[in-house]
Design an enzyme around this catalytic site. Structure first.
Site, mmCIF file in Angstrom:
data_model
loop_
_atom_site.group_PDB
_atom_site.id
_atom_site.type_symbol
_atom_site.label_atom_id
_atom_site.label_comp_id
_atom_site.label_asym_id
_atom_site.label_seq_id
_atom_site.Cartn_x
_atom_site.Cartn_y
_atom_site.Cartn_z
ATOM 1 C CG ASP A 8 -0.269 -0.425 2.436
ATOM 2 O OD1 ASP A 8 0.868 -0.519 2.592
ATOM 3 O OD2 ASP A 8 -1.082 -1.107 3.536
ATOM 4 C CG ASN B 239 -8.861 -2.081 11.859
ATOM 5 O OD1 ASN B 239 -7.984 -2.755 11.587
ATOM 6 N ND2 ASN B 239 -9.434 -0.916 11.585
ATOM 7 C CG HIS C 134 -5.857 -2.628 9.028
ATOM 8 N ND1 HIS C 134 -5.892 -1.193 9.475
ATOM 9 C CD2 HIS C 134 -4.461 -2.832 9.029
ATOM 10 C CE1 HIS C 134 -4.666 -0.802 9.756
ATOM 11 N NE2 HIS C 134 -3.988 -1.866 9.502
ATOM 12 C CD GLU D 42 -8.751 0.547 7.794
ATOM 13 O OE1 GLU D 42 -8.747 -0.214 8.769
ATOM 14 O OE2 GLU D 42 -7.840 1.618 7.882
HETATM 15 C C1 F6R Z 1 1.618 -1.707 6.128
HETATM 16 C C2 F6R Z 1 0.263 -2.258 6.148
HETATM 17 C C3 F6R Z 1 -0.608 -2.402 7.324
HETATM 18 C C4 F6R Z 1 0.227 -2.746 8.688
HETATM 19 C C5 F6R Z 1 -0.621 -2.830 9.732
HETATM 20 C C6 F6R Z 1 0.191 -3.092 11.368
HETATM 21 O O1 F6R Z 1 2.005 -1.678 4.713
HETATM 22 O O2 F6R Z 1 -0.379 -2.536 5.302
HETATM 23 O O3 F6R Z 1 -1.557 -3.179 7.265
HETATM 24 O O4 F6R Z 1 0.800 -4.153 8.334
HETATM 25 O O5 F6R Z 1 -1.279 -1.501 9.969
HETATM 26 O O6 F6R Z 1 0.939 -2.127 11.554
HETATM 27 P P1 F6R Z 1 2.289 -2.058 12.641
HETATM 28 O O7 F6R Z 1 2.999 -3.093 12.008
HETATM 29 O O8 F6R Z 1 2.715 -0.739 12.693
HETATM 30 O O9 F6R Z 1 1.494 -2.506 13.728
#
Ligand code: F6R
Length: 241
Positions: free
Chosen positions: A68, A137, A139, A144
């Site tokens: 992303d 959450n 995702h 989301e």
């Molecule tokens: C990042 C991504 C997100 C993260 C998720 C966890 O490219 O796609 O889905 O993997 O938000 O974030 P962290 O690792 O910072 O807890």
């Protein structure tokens, strides 16, 4: 099938993930890796840099596609995911810059941005190993919680929960982007192997629901239960222990 590997802590997760990725690149030198940003893979990327410096891993034939990118952020913006990847991995190893792909955050037309990115993934022949973190959450990527699972790359409005979690990286809340381009759940599920990293107490609820809850778009990571080859590396805190 989701296989769960209980790790001691973040360091242990990073070590095992680095070993697995090294094995993947030994087995298939020209692997296409789906990569993630955020806190979860930072330790893994550090270990890969170290392994590269020691001559233990070679990226010369590797291709990467990131999950992303924030819509509206330029690659040179320190908060962009392209910048993150350059800093944490790409500029430290022998990967060819033209083999690294991140959605184009500067493409204003979301249809073009998404179509182009799906075409890249297709041209590369799909993803051999997809690395994932998990949001509080549930995702994955920026998929989301919603009423239906997404398929291809699309533009999302970030949830309040995610904007709040991302705020730590920005000086002011107004600076946190509210939209992002993300690979869809369909593309993630089509990856041949998936490696998900989860560390810390704030992930425990999402990890539990992903592993044992119903498959629902309200918890996007639950769709991984349908995949044949998922390894979750989670530490004791993320497993609620
Ligand atoms: C990042 C991504 C997100 C993260 C998720 C966890 O490219 O796609 O889905 O993997 O938000 O974030 P962290 O690792 O910072 O807890």
């Amino acid at each position: 099938m989701i296989q769960l590997c209980r790790c001691r802590d973040y360091e242990d997760i990073s070590q095992r993930a680095a070993e697995l990725l090294t094995a993947q690149l030994t087995w298939k030198k020209d692997s296409t890796l789906g990569l993630a940003t955020g806190g979860s893979p930072v330790g893994l990327y550090r270990k890969l840099r170290e392994r590269f410096a020691e001559g233990l891993v070679d990226f010369s034939e590797v291709k990467t596609v990131n999950l992303d990118e924030y819509r509206g952020l330029a690659p040179e913006n320190p908060q962009s995911y392209r910048y993150f990847m350059e800093e944490n991995l790409f500029r430290h190893v022998n990967i060819h810059p033209e083999n690294t792909y991140v959605p184009n955050g500067l493409e204003k037309d979301s249809e073009t941005a998404c179509r182009d990115y799906d075409a890249v993934i297709q041209r590369l022949g799909g993803i051999d190993l997809q690395l994932l973190g998990i949001g509080r959450n549930g995702h994955i990527g920026f998929n989301e919680p919603s009423d239906q699972f997404s398929s291809g790359t699309h533009c999302v409005k970030l949830s309040e929960n995610t904007i709040e979690a991302n705020q730590r990286f920005f000086e002011r809340r107004e600076e946190v982007p509210t939209e992002a381009y993300t690979m869809g759940c369909g593309a993630i599920l089509r990856a041949r192997r998936i490696l998900l990293l989860a560390s810390g107490r704030d992930k425990a609820e999402a990890v539990h629901a992903m592993l044992y809850g119903p498959i629902t778009p309200q918890l996007p990571a639950s769709i991984l239960q349908l995949h044949e080859n998922v390894l979750v590396l989670a530490d004791e805190e993320a497993l609620g222990q």
